[in-house]
Scaffold this motif. Structure first.
Motif, PDB file in Angstrom:
ATOM      1  N   GLN A 393       0.854  -1.087  -0.043  1.00  9.56           N
ATOM      2  CA  GLN A 393       0.019  -0.076  -0.033  1.00  9.56           C
ATOM      3  C   GLN A 393       0.910   1.101  -0.031  1.00  9.56           C
ATOM      4  OE1 GLN A 393      -2.883  -0.292   3.357  1.00  9.56           O
ATOM      5  NE2 GLN A 393      -3.088  -2.358   2.786  1.00  9.56           N
ATOM      6  N   LEU A 394       2.102   1.137   0.140  1.00 17.59           N
ATOM      7  CA  LEU A 394       2.969   2.273   0.028  1.00 17.59           C
ATOM      8  C   LEU A 394       3.145   2.799  -1.119  1.00 17.59           C
ATOM      9  CD1 LEU A 394       5.609   1.150   2.899  1.00 17.59           C
ATOM     10  CD2 LEU A 394       3.470   2.303   2.967  1.00 17.59           C
ATOM     11  N   LYS A 395       2.409   3.377  -2.054  1.00 14.77           N
ATOM     12  CA  LYS A 395       2.399   3.710  -3.355  1.00 14.77           C
ATOM     13  C   LYS A 395       3.544   4.918  -3.731  1.00 14.77           C
ATOM     14  CE  LYS A 395      -1.135   0.864  -3.994  1.00 14.77           C
ATOM     15  NZ  LYS A 395      -0.910  -0.526  -4.685  1.00 14.77           N
ATOM     16  N   LYS A 396       3.733   5.522  -2.692  1.00 12.68           N
ATOM     17  CA  LYS A 396       4.828   6.758  -2.825  1.00 12.68           C
ATOM     18  C   LYS A 396       6.152   6.321  -2.455  1.00 12.68           C
ATOM     19  CE  LYS A 396       1.770  10.563  -2.638  1.00 12.68           C
ATOM     20  NZ  LYS A 396       1.680  12.131  -2.057  1.00 12.68           N
ATOM     21  N   LEU A 397       6.393   4.922  -1.820  1.00  8.34           N
ATOM     22  CA  LEU A 397       7.902   4.437  -1.570  1.00  8.34           C
ATOM     23  C   LEU A 397       8.631   4.525  -2.830  1.00  8.34           C
ATOM     24  CD1 LEU A 397       9.285   3.412   1.001  1.00  8.34           C
ATOM     25  CD2 LEU A 397       8.727   1.079  -0.007  1.00  8.34           C
ATOM     26  N   ARG A 398       9.875   5.172  -2.545  1.00 14.50           N
ATOM     27  CA  ARG A 398      10.898   5.267  -3.788  1.00 14.50           C
ATOM     28  C   ARG A 398      12.207   4.334  -3.460  1.00 14.50           C
ATOM     29  NH1 ARG A 398      10.156   9.129  -7.315  1.00 14.50           N
ATOM     30  NH2 ARG A 398      12.289   9.420  -7.835  1.00 14.50           N
ATOM     31  N   GLU A 399      12.489   4.366  -2.048  1.00 15.15           N
ATOM     32  CA  GLU A 399      13.770   3.610  -1.794  1.00 15.15           C
ATOM     33  C   GLU A 399      13.637   2.752  -0.658  1.00 15.15           C
ATOM     34  OE1 GLU A 399      18.273   4.909  -0.878  1.00 15.15           O
ATOM     35  OE2 GLU A 399      17.093   6.398  -2.160  1.00 15.15           O
ATOM     36  N   LEU A 400      14.322   1.640  -0.846  1.00 14.28           N
ATOM     37  CA  LEU A 400      14.221   0.715   0.338  1.00 14.28           C
ATOM     38  C   LEU A 400      15.446  -0.085   0.631  1.00 14.28           C
ATOM     39  CD1 LEU A 400      12.575  -1.157   2.216  1.00 14.28           C
ATOM     40  CD2 LEU A 400      12.170  -2.786   0.150  1.00 14.28           C
ATOM     41  N   ASP A 401      15.995   0.012   1.739  1.00 14.04           N
ATOM     42  CA  ASP A 401      17.167  -0.329   2.029  1.00 14.04           C
ATOM     43  C   ASP A 401      16.795  -1.693   3.281  1.00 14.04           C
ATOM     44  OD1 ASP A 401      19.581  -1.015   3.144  1.00 14.04           O
ATOM     45  OD2 ASP A 401      20.263   0.878   3.459  1.00 14.04           O
ATOM     46  N   MET A 402      17.165  -2.591   2.697  1.00 12.36           N
ATOM     47  CA  MET A 402      16.853  -3.904   3.478  1.00 12.36           C
ATOM     48  C   MET A 402      17.978  -4.879   3.405  1.00 12.36           C
ATOM     49  SD  MET A 402      14.071  -5.884   0.995  1.00 12.36           S
ATOM     50  CE  MET A 402      14.039  -7.486   1.870  1.00 12.36           C
ATOM     51  N   ARG A 403      19.346  -4.446   3.589  1.00 11.34           N
ATOM     52  CA  ARG A 403      20.484  -4.973   3.677  1.00 11.34           C
ATOM     53  C   ARG A 403      20.765  -5.742   5.069  1.00 11.34           C
ATOM     54  NH1 ARG A 403      24.781  -0.933   2.156  1.00 11.34           N
ATOM     55  NH2 ARG A 403      22.863   0.044   1.442  1.00 11.34           N
ATOM     56  N   GLU A 404      21.269  -7.025   4.936  1.00  9.58           N
ATOM     57  CA  GLU A 404      21.497  -7.945   6.187  1.00  9.58           C
ATOM     58  C   GLU A 404      20.471  -8.202   6.799  1.00  9.58           C
ATOM     59  OE1 GLU A 404      25.323  -7.028   8.072  1.00  9.58           O
ATOM     60  OE2 GLU A 404      25.811  -5.379   6.699  1.00  9.58           O
ATOM     61  N   CYS A 405      19.247  -8.240   6.212  1.00 12.26           N
ATOM     62  CA  CYS A 405      18.138  -8.938   6.917  1.00 12.26           C
ATOM     63  C   CYS A 405      18.156 -10.461   6.652  1.00 12.26           C
ATOM     64  CB  CYS A 405      16.805  -8.252   6.405  1.00 12.26           C
ATOM     65  SG  CYS A 405      16.523  -6.546   6.677  1.00 12.26           S
ATOM     66  N   THR A 406      18.878 -11.211   7.390  1.00  8.96           N
ATOM     67  CA  THR A 406      19.522 -12.390   6.977  1.00  8.96           C
ATOM     68  C   THR A 406      18.292 -13.615   7.075  1.00  8.96           C
ATOM     69  OG1 THR A 406      20.304 -12.514   9.321  1.00  8.96           O
ATOM     70  CG2 THR A 406      21.821 -11.819   7.645  1.00  8.96           C
ATOM     71  N   ARG A 407      17.115 -13.125   7.918  1.00  6.53           N
ATOM     72  CA  ARG A 407      16.155 -14.273   8.135  1.00  6.53           C
ATOM     73  C   ARG A 407      15.126 -14.014   7.151  1.00  6.53           C
ATOM     74  NH1 ARG A 407      14.830 -15.469  14.091  1.00  6.53           N
ATOM     75  NH2 ARG A 407      13.957 -17.059  13.157  1.00  6.53           N
ATOM     76  N   LEU A 408      15.207 -12.808   6.476  1.00  6.49           N
ATOM     77  CA  LEU A 408      14.110 -12.620   5.664  1.00  6.49           C
ATOM     78  C   LEU A 408      14.345 -13.250   4.406  1.00  6.49           C
ATOM     79  CD1 LEU A 408      12.549  -9.035   5.352  1.00  6.49           C
ATOM     80  CD2 LEU A 408      12.220 -10.746   3.486  1.00  6.49           C
ATOM     81  N   MET A 409      13.501 -14.306   3.944  1.00  7.68           N
ATOM     82  CA  MET A 409      13.847 -15.146   2.647  1.00  7.68           C
ATOM     83  C   MET A 409      12.808 -15.000   1.710  1.00  7.68           C
ATOM     84  SD  MET A 409      16.698 -16.439   3.861  1.00  7.68           S
ATOM     85  CE  MET A 409      16.856 -17.382   2.676  1.00  7.68           C
ATOM     86  N   ALA A 410      11.643 -14.307   1.946  1.00  7.31           N
ATOM     87  CA  ALA A 410      10.734 -14.448   0.859  1.00  7.31           C
ATOM     88  C   ALA A 410      10.222 -12.954   1.046  1.00  7.31           C
ATOM     89  CB  ALA A 410       9.661 -15.544   1.037  1.00  7.31           C
ATOM     90  N   LEU A 411       9.515 -12.646  -0.130  1.00 11.66           N
ATOM     91  CA  LEU A 411       8.652 -11.370  -0.439  1.00 11.66           C
ATOM     92  C   LEU A 411       7.259 -11.529  -0.485  1.00 11.66           C
ATOM     93  CD1 LEU A 411      11.166  -9.223  -2.651  1.00 11.66           C
ATOM     94  CD2 LEU A 411      10.807  -9.077  -0.194  1.00 11.66           C
ATOM     95  N   PRO A 412       6.375 -10.795  -0.046  1.00 14.25           N
ATOM     96  CA  PRO A 412       4.887 -10.954  -0.274  1.00 14.25           C
ATOM     97  C   PRO A 412       4.815 -10.640  -1.706  1.00 14.25           C
ATOM     98  CG  PRO A 412       5.153  -8.917   1.013  1.00 14.25           C
ATOM     99  CD  PRO A 412       6.811  -9.507   0.924  1.00 14.25           C
ATOM    100  N   SER A 413       3.698 -11.054  -2.453  1.00 19.91           N
ATOM    101  CA  SER A 413       3.408 -10.730  -3.902  1.00 19.91           C
ATOM    102  C   SER A 413       2.966  -9.399  -3.997  1.00 19.91           C
ATOM    103  CB  SER A 413       2.311 -11.879  -4.381  1.00 19.91           C
ATOM    104  OG  SER A 413       0.896 -11.553  -3.456  1.00 19.91           O
ATOM    105  N   THR A 414       2.487  -8.675  -2.936  1.00 20.72           N
ATOM    106  CA  THR A 414       2.079  -7.284  -3.052  1.00 20.72           C
ATOM    107  C   THR A 414       3.270  -6.378  -3.288  1.00 20.72           C
ATOM    108  OG1 THR A 414       2.174  -7.026  -0.679  1.00 20.72           O
ATOM    109  CG2 THR A 414       0.031  -7.698  -1.455  1.00 20.72           C
ATOM    110  N   VAL A 415       4.551  -6.762  -3.222  1.00 19.97           N
ATOM    111  CA  VAL A 415       5.555  -5.789  -3.548  1.00 19.97           C
ATOM    112  C   VAL A 415       5.373  -5.413  -5.101  1.00 19.97           C
ATOM    113  CG1 VAL A 415       7.024  -6.723  -1.519  1.00 19.97           C
ATOM    114  CG2 VAL A 415       7.168  -7.609  -3.961  1.00 19.97           C
TER     115      VAL A 415
END
Length: 461
Positions: A393-415
């Motif tokens: 729902q974050l329609k204005k999101l322009r930049e995402l920093d998610m480095r070293e999120c070592t346990r996050l293995m999957a993304l929701p389809s909504t991305v």
């Protein structure tokens, strides 16, 4: 030494070079550094050479840069200070636009007048850069120069006044001045422990910025803060290795013009919180290595909130009741396990940093309500297992920093619904999923792969 001088004067006009050369070539007695007490000829010569080095650089500064350089004398030497504190002087007192103030830091560094270090990631754009990730320091010789050039006026008429611990030994001097109003615009006080009775009765009606530097485990705020009706910026900084209990906070309730408060290495006793809670006009609140700040619900006008290196397991109560907040940074809070469910009430947020929160396992689903969010940093959240589907729902999101999120293995389809997303910084495993999302619907997306980087730079004072 010649090459260092050349580096300071690089890019200056021929006239500036000649002016600096003439002044450097004057007899050393005319431009001697104050308070040279050593009998060592080598030490004396080194101080004169250092002075000559910096004099050429200082003399070539324009009026704005020179004023900003002189402000460095307000801070202790050889201490890493968050650059945000310096920028706040230039914004709230010097009235400079923040982007102009930010440009002054690297310019002074280029001239060897201060040292800059940064924890900021290289991929982060200037637009979303955060001055709380940048630190400056200065050598004692450079600070001496700033004090020397800025302290020619009578003590009552100085726009900058620095009072150090040894100055409080002159009881007779302060007693004579107790009924006199100082014209000081920026005041910096450096002491050890101070009790209520250790302070003198002083009057600073024109002061707009106050720095209280000390080293102790207990500290009592001076009662003369009540005279600072024009105060816009306040920094209370404990230079000691242990946190200090601060008392006398009730004096802050009279500072109705205060816009920015920065507190570092402090413990705020519960019974003393009333003074802070009455500060209704605060626009910027920064807490670093602080404990006991339980309730910030009355800070309804805060636009910029920073919480760094807190050992509390919960966020301050009322953090979600600050509707004016545009930028929120919560970093290096190693005990924090959960964010409030109503975190999404901060509906005006444009920048959100949730970095280095290793025990945080999930983001609240209400994050989807942050529809104005442009930048999100969840880097080094090693316990984060998944992203909520509401992130789409974050329609204005322009930049995402998610480095070293070592346990996050999957993304929701909504991305795939993040149509405005331009840059994602992550490791290679999760990056492959972002590339698939790019091919499906986020055509303008750039995915930047980074390797894990371990750093303990924040431990270095």
């Amino acid at each position: 030494m010649v090459s260092m001088i050349a580096n300071c004067m690089h890019g200056e006009s021929h006239k500036a070079w000649m002016r600096a050369t003439n002044k450097i070539c004057k007899r050393k007695g005319l431009y001697r550094l104050p308070q040279i007490s050593t009998d060592s000829l080598t030490d004396v010569l080194c101080q004169h050479l250092q002075y000559a080095l910096h004099f050429g650089s200082i003399d070539s500064l324009d009026d704005v840069l020179k004023e900003c350089f002189l402000d460095l004398g307000l801070f202790p030497a050889d201490k890493k200070i968050c650059a945000d504190a310096l920028l706040d002087i230039w914004v709230y007192v010097r009235k400079l636009p923040r982007h102009n103030a930010s440009a002054i830091l690297p310019e002074l560094a280029r001239r060897n007048l201060l040292d800059l270090t940064s924890n900021a990631r290289e991929s982060t754009t200037n637009q979303y850069g955060n001055a709380s990730e940048v630190y400056f320091s200065q050598h004692d010789g450079t600070r001496d120069l700033a004090l020397y050039f800025g302290h020619h006026d009578n003590i009552l008429h100085r726009k900058r006044l620095v009072i150090e611990r040894k100055d409080f030994c002159s009881l007779e001097k302060w007693e004579l001045l107790r009924d006199t109003a100082f014209e000081t615009q920026i005041l910096s006080i450096l002491t050890g422990p101070m009790d209520e009775n250790d302070w003198y009765d002083m009057n600073f009606p024109e002061t707009e910025a106050l720095f209280l530097f000390f080293s102790s485990t207990e500290y009592f705020l001076p009662q003369f803060l009540k005279s600072m009706k024009k105060l816009k910026f306040l920094m209370i900084y404990n230079c000691g290795s242990n946190k200090a209990i601060v008392k006398g906070l009730d004096v802050l309730s009279s500072l109705t013009q205060l816009k920015s408060v920065r507190l570092e290495r402090l413990i705020l006793p519960f019974v003393e919180k009333q003074g802070i809670e009455e500060l209704q006009n605060i626009e910027k609140l920064s807490l670093s290595l602080c404990e006991g700040f339980e309730n910030i619900s009355t800070f309804t006008k805060v636009q910029d909130f920073n919480l760094d290196h807190s050992n509390d397991s919960d966020l301050p109560f009322g953090i979600c009741n600050m509707p004016s907040t545009l930028s929120c940074s919560i970093t290096n809070c190693h005990q924090l396990q959960i964010l409030p469910y109503d975190f999404g009430n901060m509906i005006n947020l444009k920048m959100l940093r949730l970095s280095a929160l290793p025990r945080l396992e999930q983001l609240p689903v209400s994050i989807g309500k942050l529809v104005r969010l442009e930048y999100l940093d969840i880097s080094l959240c090693e316990g984060l297992k998944e992203l909520p589907k509401e992130i789409g729902q974050l329609k204005k999101l322009r930049e995402l920093d998610m480095r070293e999120c070592t346990r996050l293995m999957a993304l929701p389809s909504t991305v795939c619904e993040l149509s405005s997303l331009k840059l994602v910084t992550c490791d290679e495993t999760i990056g492959k999923q972002w590339l698939r999302a790019k091919n499906i619907s986020i055509l303008g997306l750039r995915v930047e792969f980074v390797e894990a980087r371990f750093s303990l730079d924040w431990l270095d004072d």
